[in-house]
Design an enzyme around this catalytic site. Structure first.
Site, PDB file in Angstrom:
ATOM      1  N   SER A  81       3.657  43.782  15.471  1.00 22.10           N
ATOM      2  CA  SER A  81       3.335  45.121  14.948  1.00 22.10           C
ATOM      3  C   SER A  81       4.505  46.103  15.015  1.00 22.10           C
ATOM      4  O   SER A  81       4.436  47.133  15.683  1.00 22.10           O
ATOM      5  CB  SER A  81       2.114  45.681  15.670  1.00 22.10           C
ATOM      6  OG  SER A  81       1.031  44.798  15.540  1.00 22.10           O
TER       7      SER A  81
ATOM      8  N   ASP B 248      -1.183  43.748  10.601  1.00 20.44           N
ATOM      9  CA  ASP B 248      -2.577  43.867  11.079  1.00 20.44           C
ATOM     10  C   ASP B 248      -3.600  44.210   9.993  1.00 20.44           C
ATOM     11  O   ASP B 248      -4.757  43.807  10.086  1.00 20.44           O
ATOM     12  CB  ASP B 248      -2.700  44.810  12.290  1.00 20.44           C
ATOM     13  CG  ASP B 248      -2.256  46.216  11.993  1.00 20.44           C
ATOM     14  OD1 ASP B 248      -1.732  46.477  10.893  1.00 20.44           O
ATOM     15  OD2 ASP B 248      -2.432  47.079  12.879  1.00 20.44           O
TER      16      ASP B 248
ATOM     17  N   ARG C   8      -0.909  39.158  23.613  1.00 21.46           N
ATOM     18  CA  ARG C   8      -2.214  38.503  23.606  1.00 21.46           C
ATOM     19  C   ARG C   8      -2.068  37.146  22.935  1.00 21.46           C
ATOM     20  O   ARG C   8      -1.470  37.054  21.860  1.00 21.46           O
ATOM     21  CB  ARG C   8      -3.185  39.382  22.811  1.00 21.46           C
ATOM     22  CG  ARG C   8      -4.636  39.064  22.982  1.00 21.46           C
ATOM     23  CD  ARG C   8      -5.490  40.240  22.467  1.00 21.46           C
ATOM     24  NE  ARG C   8      -5.357  40.406  21.041  1.00 21.46           N
ATOM     25  CZ  ARG C   8      -6.280  40.029  20.152  1.00 21.46           C
ATOM     26  NH1 ARG C   8      -7.409  39.481  20.557  1.00 21.46           N
ATOM     27  NH2 ARG C   8      -6.082  40.215  18.863  1.00 21.46           N
TER      28      ARG C   8
HETATM   29 MG    MG Z   1      -5.550  47.608  16.313  1.00 19.25          MG
END
Ligand code: MG
Ligand code: ADP
Length: 491
Positions: free
Chosen positions: A168, A221, A103
């Site tokens: 991540s 995150d 993204r």
């Molecule tokens: Mg998430």
């Protein structure tokens, strides 16, 4: 191919109301059935005393993790320093690579009001996940390049646009924009990356393509969630993820991070965000009220004996715990007349999203619950008492998850004395967003620990896009607090 670039709407909370079942109204068919359900109630209920004991144990774990590396609570220094006051402005980029999509987000901060964001998602093909790492990072840089074109973002000659990179995967972070990949997870295995710095790879790909982007921050995150919430609520003290997994980050005083050897006298800020990795809590199994159903789930998981708290709280697991309880009742012929559907017999078929629908089911005949059991899970028929018991089991598993989340949050609030003053907690993740009354249950747990003051002092809210807005804010803080020139980015 990319999806059309879409502005991201600000989140609201669309979730349904919870309608709890009174166990006294369950129309049991036998004493044995009634006793079995009562035993489940006893086993899954986290009393106020137990909640406080877990909180105390959690604080001990936090302190250990702040003192040295390798403890159960990793308490990772994020290298993000300084606070936001909501007047920050400028345009930044965020790049988010998680599981299935890549993204790219552009974030525009006006200095007041909510950030304006535009995003495009790009698929990540299997061959990129498992091929050569350089090809994967080249692909990411290409997509950022096409995004700049699509969005007609112009960068003045000789300058660069700052980017926050949410990567991540487990990373040992050595500075705000330096880290080493510990291992790949989630189906990735691109060769030559383990032990290397993902930021260096990405920066190198930008440089080779003459794309004017500087990777200013490598972002976790939870840290992104805290920052994204702080932009609109400057008193934010904690960011929490309650989605597939669970984790939290909070603002710590640097002098309490005993293990952080690089602490310098000349660092202007006296606070740093800590990524707790709290899903790992109680690996020792010293305090959490694990049932046989939790043990079964852990044993059959891809990571047995780790992430013990996460497996009692997070969205990935709650449905499976519920399924384990239901199977046990079936095996004892106390539910569905001892019959099971082929669907429910498979692992992971009872989704956590079903629990949200069952919690919200207010109809006298439990119509929504019936639909899930009979249409989705293909039971031929169910009795009302079956559905009542299923609803109660769902509530027990869901409420326990919220109260254990409360114990962890209470640990942070007590450790930092944060509960004594006005503060906000930003929470991101579909579990928190959609599960009815998860926020209410968390607050009730906090009140049991701190008393009614906490209800007026602490506000819990759904956080905005941590890996977009949060990552951009992280890039902003990195630029603000950069001390000295950055070392050149070489692979
Ligand atoms: Mg998430
Ligand atoms: P991620 O953690 O990967 O960023 P999400 O925040 O969307 O993703 O969380 C996904 C998890 O949320 C899944 O484990 C799923 O079971 C759970 N989930 C999705 N929808 C719901 C819902 N309606 N109610 C409760 N849990 C849900």
């Amino acid at each position: 191919m990319s999806e059309a670039s879409t502005p991201i709407a600000s989140k609201s909370v669309p979730k349904a109301q919870r309608h709890r079942i009174d166990p006294a109204t369950i129309e049991y068919t036998s004493e044995k059935q009634k006793n079995a359900v009562q035993a489940l109630i006893d086993e899954f209920t986290v009393s106020a005393d137990l909640l406080k004991a877990i909180k105390d144990n959690f604080i001990k774990g936090m302190n250990k993790g702040l003192e040295r590396d390798g403890e159960t609570l990793a308490m990772i220094p994020s290298h993000v320093m300084g606070r936001l006051d909501g007047t920050e402005s400028g345009s930044y980029l965020a790049l988010d690579i998680g599981g299935t999509n890549l993204r790219v987000v552009s974030v525009h901060l006006s200095g007041h009001g909510p950030p304006v964001t535009y995003q495009t998602k790009y698929p990540i093909e299997e061959r990129l996940k498992t091929g050569d790492a350089k090809a994967l990072f080249d692909y990411m840089a290409d997509k950022v390049g096409s995004f700049l074109d699509e969005q007609k973002i112009k960068v003045s000659p000789g300058t660069q646009i700052e980017l926050g990179f949410t990567f991540s995967f487990p990373v040992l972070q050595t500075s705000i924009n330096r880290g080493k990949l510990i291992k790949w997870t989630k189906g990735f295995s691109a060769s030559g990356m383990v032990g290397k710095d993902p930021v260096a790879y990405l920066q190198d790909a930008f440089t080779r393509r003459h794309i004017p982007v500087r990777v200013a921050a490598l972002v976790n995150d939870t840290v992104g969630t805290l920052l994204a919430h702080a932009y609109e609520h400057p008193d934010t003290a904690m960011g929490v993820i309650l989605g597939t997994g669970c984790n939290g980050a909070y603002i710590e005083r640097i002098n309490k991070i005993k293990k952080w050897k690089d602490a310098k006298e000349d660092v202007a800020a006296d606070e740093m965000i800590i990524n707790m990795e709290f899903g790992a809590f109680d690996k020792e199994r010293a305090i959490l009220p694990l049932t046989m159903f939790d043990n079964k789930l852990d044993r059959k998981s891809v990571n047995p004996n780790s992430q013990i708290l996460e497996k009692m709280i997070a969205g990935m697991y709650l449905g499976e715990i519920t399924r384990n309880v239901l199977l046990n009742l079936v095996d004892r012929r106390l539910l569905f007349q001892g019959q099971i559907s082929a669907d429910l017999n498979q692992m992971w078929t009872f989704e956590t999203a079903y629990m949200s629908a069952i919690e919200a089911d207010a109809s006298p005949t439990l119509h929504a619950t019936r639909k899930i059991l009979e249409s989705t899970l293909n039971f031929q028929s169910t009795d009302k008492v079956d559905r009542q018991i299923v609803k109660l089991v769902v509530e027990l598993v869901g409420r326990r998850a919220a109260r254990l989340s409360a114990a962890a949050i209470a640990g942070v609030l007590e450790h930092t004395e944060g509960w004594k003053k006005k503060a906000s907690i930003g929470i991101d993740g579909s579990l928190f967003e959609y599960y009815p009354s998860f926020d209410t249950d968390i607050m009730d747990g906090l009140v049991e620990v701190f008393g009614e003051t906490v209800r007026t002092n602490i506000s819990i809210g759904l956080a905005q896009d941590g890996s977009g807005v949060g990552a951009a804010l992280c890039a902003l803080l990195a630029a603000k607090h950069a001390n000295g020139p950055l070392t050149p980015n070489v692979v």
